[in-house]
Write a protein that holds these residues in place. Structure first.
Motif, PDB file in Angstrom:
ATOM      1  N   PRO A 147      -9.756   3.684  12.719  1.00 30.39           N
ATOM      2  CA  PRO A 147     -10.887   2.885  13.215  1.00 30.39           C
ATOM      3  C   PRO A 147     -10.395   1.592  13.869  1.00 30.39           C
ATOM      4  O   PRO A 147      -9.553   0.887  13.304  1.00 30.39           O
ATOM      5  N   GLN A 148     -10.917   1.284  15.040  1.00 29.14           N
ATOM      6  CA  GLN A 148     -10.533   0.058  15.733  1.00 29.14           C
ATOM      7  C   GLN A 148     -11.505  -0.208  16.873  1.00 29.14           C
ATOM      8  O   GLN A 148     -12.236   0.685  17.314  1.00 29.14           O
ATOM      9  N   THR A 149     -11.502  -1.450  17.318  1.00 29.88           N
ATOM     10  CA  THR A 149     -12.356  -1.794  18.449  1.00 29.88           C
ATOM     11  C   THR A 149     -11.780  -1.195  19.726  1.00 29.88           C
ATOM     12  O   THR A 149     -10.562  -1.101  19.893  1.00 29.88           O
ATOM     13  N   TRP A 150     -12.656  -0.789  20.605  1.00 27.29           N
ATOM     14  CA  TRP A 150     -12.239  -0.213  21.879  1.00 27.29           C
ATOM     15  C   TRP A 150     -13.257  -0.613  22.933  1.00 27.29           C
ATOM     16  O   TRP A 150     -14.151  -1.424  22.681  1.00 27.29           O
ATOM     17  N   SER A 151     -13.141  -0.071  24.121  1.00 31.18           N
ATOM     18  CA  SER A 151     -14.016  -0.508  25.216  1.00 31.18           C
ATOM     19  C   SER A 151     -15.463  -0.113  25.002  1.00 31.18           C
ATOM     20  O   SER A 151     -16.367  -0.702  25.599  1.00 31.18           O
ATOM     21  N   GLY A 152     -15.707   0.890  24.150  1.00 28.56           N
ATOM     22  CA  GLY A 152     -17.070   1.325  23.884  1.00 28.56           C
ATOM     23  C   GLY A 152     -17.616   0.722  22.603  1.00 28.56           C
ATOM     24  O   GLY A 152     -17.072  -0.225  22.031  1.00 28.56           O
ATOM     25  N   ALA A 172     -16.305   2.927   4.337  1.00 27.14           N
ATOM     26  CA  ALA A 172     -14.884   3.279   4.376  1.00 27.14           C
ATOM     27  C   ALA A 172     -14.272   2.950   5.727  1.00 27.14           C
ATOM     28  O   ALA A 172     -13.122   2.504   5.813  1.00 27.14           O
ATOM     29  N   VAL A 173     -15.032   3.147   6.800  1.00 24.41           N
ATOM     30  CA  VAL A 173     -14.540   2.831   8.142  1.00 24.41           C
ATOM     31  C   VAL A 173     -14.347   1.329   8.299  1.00 24.41           C
ATOM     32  O   VAL A 173     -13.315   0.855   8.797  1.00 24.41           O
ATOM     33  N   LYS A 174     -15.323   0.536   7.862  1.00 25.03           N
ATOM     34  CA  LYS A 174     -15.227  -0.921   7.998  1.00 25.03           C
ATOM     35  C   LYS A 174     -14.080  -1.494   7.168  1.00 25.03           C
ATOM     36  O   LYS A 174     -13.481  -2.507   7.544  1.00 25.03           O
ATOM     37  N   ALA A 175     -13.769  -0.854   6.043  1.00 30.29           N
ATOM     38  CA  ALA A 175     -12.687  -1.342   5.185  1.00 30.29           C
ATOM     39  C   ALA A 175     -11.314  -0.886   5.657  1.00 30.29           C
ATOM     40  O   ALA A 175     -10.302  -1.289   5.077  1.00 30.29           O
ATOM     41  N   ARG A 194      -6.213   0.809  10.209  1.00 29.23           N
ATOM     42  CA  ARG A 194      -5.411   1.614   9.282  1.00 29.23           C
ATOM     43  C   ARG A 194      -5.802   3.083   9.403  1.00 29.23           C
ATOM     44  O   ARG A 194      -6.978   3.410   9.524  1.00 29.23           O
ATOM     45  N   PRO A 195      -4.822   3.973   9.340  1.00 27.37           N
ATOM     46  CA  PRO A 195      -5.131   5.400   9.515  1.00 27.37           C
ATOM     47  C   PRO A 195      -5.874   5.982   8.320  1.00 27.37           C
ATOM     48  O   PRO A 195      -5.629   5.614   7.171  1.00 27.37           O
ATOM     49  N   ILE A 196      -6.787   6.885   8.609  1.00 32.38           N
ATOM     50  CA  ILE A 196      -7.534   7.621   7.593  1.00 32.38           C
ATOM     51  C   ILE A 196      -7.263   9.109   7.803  1.00 32.38           C
ATOM     52  O   ILE A 196      -7.392   9.622   8.922  1.00 32.38           O
ATOM     53  N   GLY A 222       0.809  -1.207   0.000  1.00 31.49           N
ATOM     54  CA  GLY A 222       0.000   0.000   0.000  1.00 31.49           C
ATOM     55  C   GLY A 222       0.841   1.255   0.000  1.00 31.49           C
ATOM     56  O   GLY A 222       0.489   2.253  -0.603  1.00 31.49           O
ATOM     57  N   GLU A 223       1.997   1.217   0.706  1.00 27.77           N
ATOM     58  CA  GLU A 223       2.843   2.400   0.754  1.00 27.77           C
ATOM     59  C   GLU A 223       3.553   2.631  -0.574  1.00 27.77           C
ATOM     60  O   GLU A 223       3.769   3.758  -0.989  1.00 27.77           O
ATOM     61  N   ASP A 224       3.953   1.525  -1.259  1.00 29.44           N
ATOM     62  CA  ASP A 224       4.681   1.669  -2.512  1.00 29.44           C
ATOM     63  C   ASP A 224       3.754   2.027  -3.666  1.00 29.44           C
ATOM     64  O   ASP A 224       4.185   2.643  -4.637  1.00 29.44           O
ATOM     65  N   LYS A 225       2.506   1.635  -3.586  1.00 31.90           N
ATOM     66  CA  LYS A 225       1.578   1.878  -4.678  1.00 31.90           C
ATOM     67  C   LYS A 225       1.223   3.356  -4.750  1.00 31.90           C
ATOM     68  O   LYS A 225       0.964   4.007  -3.743  1.00 31.90           O
TER      69      LYS A 225
END
Length: 447
Positions: free
Chosen positions: A433-438, A402-405, A409-411, A235-238
């Motif tokens: 986006p990531q899972t957290w306590s909430g 977009a969040v689920k995909a 990964r940073p947006i 992804g970084e090289d593309k």
């Protein structure tokens, strides 16, 4: 008469460099003029002026004067190494230099008083660094004179170098006072001699024997389950899609590309190399380059500024760099372009052009990814990754997928926020986006 560009398009091989008269196969020689001159100086011309530039700079340094309390200080000797050249592109003349200065000095506070001596080294004297020259100061003494030389003396030497180089640069632009500038400027004057038509080369027979197939290569080992490092590296090289599209336009129709908008495209420093190469095209006509709100660092901006100062994209009149990951030093690099390209406007204000709000941030829960990213209640989102208002179809249709995909990964998110004194400002944030306590992957409400 057939122009050089037409001849090159009809030739069946890749041509690199200008052919010289009297050399090589005559079928492949592209003649613009009978005398071989660069008509109207369309192509890049360069003349080495290293010797005269060094001599002039040494003369100025040896004549450098200092103010009290080091009025009796003087530069004993100076040494300048590096290269300097006068360059001409589309009739525009400018001086490019990359020099290193070493000098020895001595100072005293009066007859019979404290005396000391030392040296200075300025390793990077160039157009992009002229207003902030690094100086390595050496002195074995530690008295008041040495302290004054470390402060006022270094400042005086920097000022002397800056004034000398700016003066030489202005003389080059004015096409006076230096024979080298006049010699290069002579090639800019139009000449009425018509171009010479060149007959098309005869077709070259192409062998119909099939090429030998290379031996099969072993398949690379697949990454272990659960590992996404390979995907991240790819992804970084593309290249971002927006950059790929811009490069195609710059390579296929360079004269038609007046504005290149690459704002909010997740550009990194490594993506600048192909862009700079495309902007070096002899027929490049880009006037506006928008690189705002990307992931460029000081190092990337330094490379870009050096390229622009050296003659890249000579028609460029507006460069937008706001909203990138720049320190004060990086911002100063952008401003330093005014030394070599006074007609270029460098916009460092973080602002997306023609941006419109897509949605607004409601509640932001403490400890959530949104809170970690810096989102606040009341922020108006104008860019969510590559998504802008033109492609926005609602939070559930555009942002949620977009969040689920992009879990883990940073947006890159750009928001509009009301600052102190009722000032509206655009801010670049990085949301992961990531899972957290909430609940949810962001921990905020978008409406």
């Amino acid at each position: 008469a057939r122009s050089r560009a037409t001849c090159l398009q009809q030739a069946t091989f890749a041509y690199d460099g200008m052919a010289k008269l009297g050399e090589g196969d005559q079928r492949w020689i592209v003649k613009e003029r009978e005398d071989g001159r660069n008509c109207n100086n369309w192509h890049w011309t360069s003349k080495d002026v290293s010797k005269n530039t060094k001599e002039e700079l040494i003369r100025c340094l040896e004549a450098c004067t200092f103010e009290p309390p080091i009025a009796l200080a003087r530069v004993k000797s100076a040494e300048v190494t590096g290269e300097a050249s006068i360059n001409n592109r589309k009739g525009k003349i400018f001086l490019i230099y990359d020099l290193e200065v070493k000098l020895k000095w001595e100072a005293s506070d009066g007859e019979g008083g404290e005396a000391c001596k030392g040296s200075m080294k300025l390793p990077d004297v160039s157009a992009t660094m002229l207003d902030d020259l690094d100086c390595e100061f050496t002195c074995k003494s530690s008295g008041g004179v040495a302290t004054a030389m470390r402060k006022q003396g270094v400042a005086a030497v920097r000022r002397c170098i800056e004034e000398a180089m700016l003066r030489m640069q202005e003389e080059v632009r004015a096409e006076k006072a230096r024979p080298e500038a006049e010699a290069v400027a002579e090639t800019c004057r139009p000449n009425a001699t018509p171009a010479v038509a060149v007959p098309l080369p005869k077709p070259i027979a192409v062998s119909t024997v099939p090429a030998k197939q290379p031996p099969p290569q072993p398949k690379p080992a697949e990454p272990a389950a659960g590992s996404d490092s390979g995907e991240e590296e790819e992804g970084e090289d593309k290249l971002p899609p927006a950059l790929e599209a811009a490069l195609r336009g710059l390579r296929q129709e360079p004269e038609a590309q007046r504005e290149v908008c690459l704002a909010n495209c997740s550009l990194r420093d490594s993506h600048l190399e192909p862009l700079i190469q495309a902007l070096h095209h002899s027929r490049c006509a880009v006037e506006t380059l928008d690189l705002a709100f990307n992931r460029l660092s000081d190092a990337g901006v330094h490379v870009l500024c050096r390229a622009v100062a050296s003659g890249c994209a000579m028609e460029l009149s507006s460069l937008r760099l706001g909203g990138n990951k720049l320190s004060l030093a990086g911002l100063a690099l952008g401003q330093s372009l005014k030394q070599s390209r006074p007609d270029l406007l460098v916009d460092l204000k973080p602002q997306l052009k023609d941006a419109r709000s897509m949605c607004q941030v409601g509640n932001v829960y403490p400890g959530s990814p949104a809170a970690t990213a810096g989102l606040r209640t009341g922020d108006s989102i104008i860019a969510f990754g590559p998504l802008l208002h033109a492609g926005f179809r609602g939070v559930s249709e555009s942002i949620v997928p977009a969040v689920k995909a992009s879990v883990g990964r940073p947006i890159d998110v750009v928001v509009v926020r009301m600052g102190e004194g009722a000032q509206v400002q655009q801010l670049a944030l990085t949301l992961t986006p990531q899972t957290w306590s909430g609940g949810g992957l962001l921990g905020c409400i978008l409406k």
